[in-house]
Design a protein around this motif. Structure first.
Motif, PDB file in Angstrom:
ATOM      1  N   VAL A 183       0.849  -1.189   0.000  1.00  0.00           N
ATOM      2  CA  VAL A 183       0.000   0.000   0.000  1.00  0.00           C
ATOM      3  C   VAL A 183       0.884   1.237   0.000  1.00  0.00           C
ATOM      4  N   ASP A 184       0.517   2.201  -0.822  1.00  0.00           N
ATOM      5  CA  ASP A 184       1.243   3.461  -0.877  1.00  0.00           C
ATOM      6  C   ASP A 184       0.253   4.573  -1.168  1.00  0.00           C
TER       7      ASP A 184
ATOM      8  N   LYS B  39       3.431 -10.958  -9.759  1.00  0.00           N
ATOM      9  CA  LYS B  39       2.614 -10.619 -10.925  1.00  0.00           C
ATOM     10  C   LYS B  39       1.419  -9.801 -10.447  1.00  0.00           C
ATOM     11  N   PRO B  40       1.205  -8.598 -10.990  1.00  0.00           N
ATOM     12  CA  PRO B  40       0.090  -7.769 -10.515  1.00  0.00           C
ATOM     13  C   PRO B  40      -1.254  -8.469 -10.707  1.00  0.00           C
ATOM     14  N   LEU B  41      -2.156  -8.255  -9.771  1.00  0.00           N
ATOM     15  CA  LEU B  41      -3.485  -8.851  -9.857  1.00  0.00           C
ATOM     16  C   LEU B  41      -4.562  -7.759  -9.805  1.00  0.00           C
ATOM     17  N   GLY B  42      -4.549  -6.949  -8.756  1.00  0.00           N
ATOM     18  CA  GLY B  42      -5.585  -5.935  -8.651  1.00  0.00           C
ATOM     19  C   GLY B  42      -5.311  -4.973  -7.526  1.00  0.00           C
ATOM     20  N   PHE B  43      -6.210  -4.000  -7.375  1.00  0.00           N
ATOM     21  CA  PHE B  43      -5.991  -2.992  -6.338  1.00  0.00           C
ATOM     22  C   PHE B  43      -7.290  -2.429  -5.795  1.00  0.00           C
ATOM     23  N   LEU B  44      -7.191  -1.900  -4.574  1.00  0.00           N
ATOM     24  CA  LEU B  44      -8.266  -1.148  -3.934  1.00  0.00           C
ATOM     25  C   LEU B  44      -7.852   0.322  -3.915  1.00  0.00           C
ATOM     26  N   LEU B  45      -8.782   1.192  -4.255  1.00  0.00           N
ATOM     27  CA  LEU B  45      -8.498   2.625  -4.413  1.00  0.00           C
ATOM     28  C   LEU B  45      -9.216   3.449  -3.357  1.00  0.00           C
ATOM     29  N   THR B  46      -8.473   4.233  -2.601  1.00  0.00           N
ATOM     30  CA  THR B  46      -9.086   5.230  -1.718  1.00  0.00           C
ATOM     31  C   THR B  46      -8.839   6.601  -2.323  1.00  0.00           C
ATOM     32  N   LEU B  47      -9.926   7.265  -2.666  1.00  0.00           N
ATOM     33  CA  LEU B  47      -9.845   8.558  -3.341  1.00  0.00           C
ATOM     34  C   LEU B  47     -10.430   9.597  -2.396  1.00  0.00           C
ATOM     35  N   THR B  48      -9.568  10.495  -1.918  1.00  0.00           N
ATOM     36  CA  THR B  48      -9.989  11.499  -0.946  1.00  0.00           C
ATOM     37  C   THR B  48      -9.937  12.846  -1.652  1.00  0.00           C
ATOM     38  N   LEU B  49     -11.122  13.377  -1.956  1.00  0.00           N
ATOM     39  CA  LEU B  49     -11.227  14.486  -2.902  1.00  0.00           C
ATOM     40  C   LEU B  49     -11.527  15.814  -2.227  1.00  0.00           C
ATOM     41  N   PRO B  50     -10.793  16.854  -2.583  1.00  0.00           N
ATOM     42  CA  PRO B  50     -11.107  18.190  -2.073  1.00  0.00           C
ATOM     43  C   PRO B  50     -12.434  18.686  -2.654  1.00  0.00           C
ATOM     44  N   PRO B  51     -12.992  19.736  -2.042  1.00  0.00           N
ATOM     45  CA  PRO B  51     -14.269  20.269  -2.526  1.00  0.00           C
ATOM     46  C   PRO B  51     -14.170  20.650  -4.008  1.00  0.00           C
ATOM     47  N   ASN B  52     -15.284  20.519  -4.697  1.00  0.00           N
ATOM     48  CA  ASN B  52     -15.389  20.960  -6.088  1.00  0.00           C
ATOM     49  C   ASN B  52     -14.546  20.153  -7.070  1.00  0.00           C
TER      50      ASN B  52
ATOM     51  N   GLY C  26      -8.890  18.918   2.926  1.00  0.00           N
ATOM     52  CA  GLY C  26      -7.458  19.017   2.660  1.00  0.00           C
ATOM     53  C   GLY C  26      -7.117  18.739   1.215  1.00  0.00           C
ATOM     54  N   PRO C  27      -5.860  18.391   0.956  1.00  0.00           N
ATOM     55  CA  PRO C  27      -5.409  18.160  -0.412  1.00  0.00           C
ATOM     56  C   PRO C  27      -5.877  16.800  -0.946  1.00  0.00           C
ATOM     57  N   LEU C  28      -5.934  16.701  -2.259  1.00  0.00           N
ATOM     58  CA  LEU C  28      -6.208  15.428  -2.919  1.00  0.00           C
ATOM     59  C   LEU C  28      -5.228  14.369  -2.413  1.00  0.00           C
ATOM     60  N   THR C  29      -5.766  13.254  -1.954  1.00  0.00           N
ATOM     61  CA  THR C  29      -4.950  12.170  -1.407  1.00  0.00           C
ATOM     62  C   THR C  29      -5.452  10.860  -1.988  1.00  0.00           C
ATOM     63  N   ILE C  30      -4.535  10.069  -2.492  1.00  0.00           N
ATOM     64  CA  ILE C  30      -4.913   8.805  -3.113  1.00  0.00           C
ATOM     65  C   ILE C  30      -4.098   7.704  -2.465  1.00  0.00           C
ATOM     66  N   SER C  31      -4.796   6.727  -1.894  1.00  0.00           N
ATOM     67  CA  SER C  31      -4.097   5.569  -1.338  1.00  0.00           C
ATOM     68  C   SER C  31      -4.502   4.351  -2.143  1.00  0.00           C
ATOM     69  N   ILE C  32      -3.511   3.586  -2.573  1.00  0.00           N
ATOM     70  CA  ILE C  32      -3.811   2.364  -3.319  1.00  0.00           C
ATOM     71  C   ILE C  32      -3.181   1.175  -2.595  1.00  0.00           C
ATOM     72  N   ALA C  33      -4.015   0.170  -2.343  1.00  0.00           N
ATOM     73  CA  ALA C  33      -3.528  -1.111  -1.830  1.00  0.00           C
ATOM     74  C   ALA C  33      -3.526  -2.074  -3.009  1.00  0.00           C
TER      75      ALA C  33
END
Lengths: 342, 342
Positions: free
Chosen positions: A51-52, A87-100, A134-141
């Motif tokens: 995860v990063d 070998k890559p398989l898949g990912f979970l996406l956390t998308l933390t979005l600023p207003p607008n 806050g700022p756009l933050t994206i975490s992917i596992a």
């Protein structure tokens, strides 16, 4: 309570349906309509889990193109999988979005994410979308697979092994500086296109998943270079209980980085400790080096021997990674590697 | 380059070693010293994957106790696993920390996380720690296991099934209001301790993992109630292609919520649509209802029948979830469910 209700489908549901459902084609994703993904792990394999997160203003610049942001968010994880031989398989996406945050961001972001997911065989399995002040933050596992027991660890380096690195080092750290101060292109006497090349290396890593199978076959230890070559080699040495000597002159540089370094020799520290390279650093027993090099060539991945693993010196803690110049003098850096917490 | 280098171990490494390595005891975590975790999936099982993020000022209050924040971050994910009938296995933690986050936060945060990880059998497998100029943000990707093909979906509800819900509904939504305006305790005529009870329900969900096995055995469809009972029941109905009628009088309320509602009948909308309940909403065929109720009793989880599943009415889209009062009048809500994007 008396007022006419609007659609029970929420804005979050619509956002997911519009931008992310079309790219969640793996059966485990259940079309993103359930609470969770359901993955049947391939038999006889381990799952490699990493995860990063990337944060605007920390890992990318707020005005970077949305497509670059998507690529960086996924590729920093793909790079970990590559270094582990998975070998890559898949990912979970956390998308933390600023207003607008709207379609001008989401559309190219989702498109680039879909392209990478397809190109690397790493599919969107699920996610969470939320607002933030806050700022756009994206975490992917991200998840990859290796045959049972075959993940490449950091701890297998042995004295005598060769230290190798893929691609070129330092481009992204220089690219970040150029992004922040365009005047550096002239100061560093960069040639036509070299400034843009460095910036692009910062914005979108090129993870070395093409080399993952060979890393699994031939490397004794591996990790990806994310926090700077010098610090990351030290980490690998500490995990393996060994030391290393690398030759500065052997560290592979792009023409752009070589031009900048020739103009400003002080940039060597930035190159070796700046981070964001997302290349593979690995150690390979000498007996397997030729076969590994051939596999890298076949995969189209540049590979360079930069040093050798040594016994930890008596009286010193393991983990010393020396970078020596032409006169065999070891360099000293002000900072070992990039860290968010100093 | 000439100056004396400081320790090559970075601040981030030290933070992980100090607070999180001690709680990463699952063998798959590799003591958090590698780039990735390596999990050998249990044979014959599927992995249930879920991810949820919590953001200060959005999902919790910035001055909530660090231990509560840790519990909420993990438990919102445990609740998803429970509703899917999965046994918790482990999680990946993304910790995005504002400047100057120190031991006063990290120590109680890590301690509470460790306690929950142990209590629920959901171990820390890996993570990423980074700085942010924005609010504290925690994303957790959690993994559970179910026997192959046995994850409980949202889409299995059939006409005639009973609609059931665990615990009590509306406490957290009322607790959030009380957290923000202490004067409400008096306005709502709450009794001694009821205000604190509601606030605690907002701060730390009590996921129903004790019921997961029974959900897997007896439920035809299930999900956790996170965005409000009314909206979530509608989502379950849409996924199943059915409608539902629930009786408002049957919705289980805590004594605190009942007191508040008796004083301010308008709070019914908050209770039914406010969200953050983290109870299990499920549908159960009548023939299995008695056995399910017995299993819930044995597990110590309160369970209430609130309605029934019906055929989608001709001419209407499936997914209608009506909440009717004593005179069989359907309520209309201003908002179907909580969403970050309206």
């Amino acid at each position: 309570m008396a007022k006419r209700g609007r659609s029970q489908e929420s804005g979050e549901d619509r956002l997911i349906a519009r931008y992310f459902r079309p790219i969640a084609q793996h059966p485990a994703a259940l079309s993103l309509i359930d609470d969770a993904a359901c993955l049947t792990p391939p038999k006889g394999h381990d799952l490699v889990l990493t995860v990063d997160a990337v944060v605007a203003g920390v890992h990318f610049l707020p005005d970077d193109p949305p497509a670059s942001i998507a690529r960086k968010a996924l590729r920093v994880n793909l790079s970990d999988l590559a270094a582990k031989g998975a070998k890559p398989l898949g990912f979970l996406l956390t998308l933390t979005l600023p207003p607008n945050t709207d379609a001008t961001f989401l559309k190219p972001f989702a498109k680039a994410l879909a392209e990478d997911a397809k190109a690397y065989g790493c599919r969107l399995l699920g996610g969470d979308t939320t607002g933030t002040p806050g700022p756009l933050t994206i975490s992917i596992a991200a998840f990859g697979t290796v045959p049972h027991g075959r993940m490449v660890r950091r701890h297998g380096a042995r004295p005598g092994d060769l230290v190798m690195v893929t691609g070129t080092i330092g481009d992204a750290a220089l690219g970040l500086k150029v992004s922040q101060r365009a005047g550096l292109i002239k100061q560093w006497r960069l040639k036509r296109g070299q400034g843009a090349f460095l910036v692009e290396r910062y914005r979108a890593p090129r993870p070395r998943n093409a080399l993952a199978l060979a890393v699994r076959r031939y490397a004794s230890a591996a990790m990806d270079v994310s926090d700077g070559l010098a610090g990351d080699l030290a980490k690998l040495c500490r995990a393996s209980g060994v030391s290393a000597t690398a030759e500065v002159a052997q560290v592979p540089l792009s023409p752009a980085a070589a031009t900048a370094l020739a103009t400003k020799p002080d940039l060597l520290e930035t190159i070796l400790t700046g981070g964001d390279d997302y290349e593979i650093l690995c150690t390979v027993p000498r007996a397997r080096a030729t076969r590994f090099a051939a596999a890298a060539k076949a995969a189209g991945v540049p590979l360079t021997i930069i040093g050798r693993i040594e016994r930890a010196r008596a009286g010193t803690a393991p983990g010393e990674a020396r970078f020596v110049d032409a006169s065999e003098q070891a360099l000293r850096f002000g900072r070992g590697s990039f860290s968010h917490f100093n």
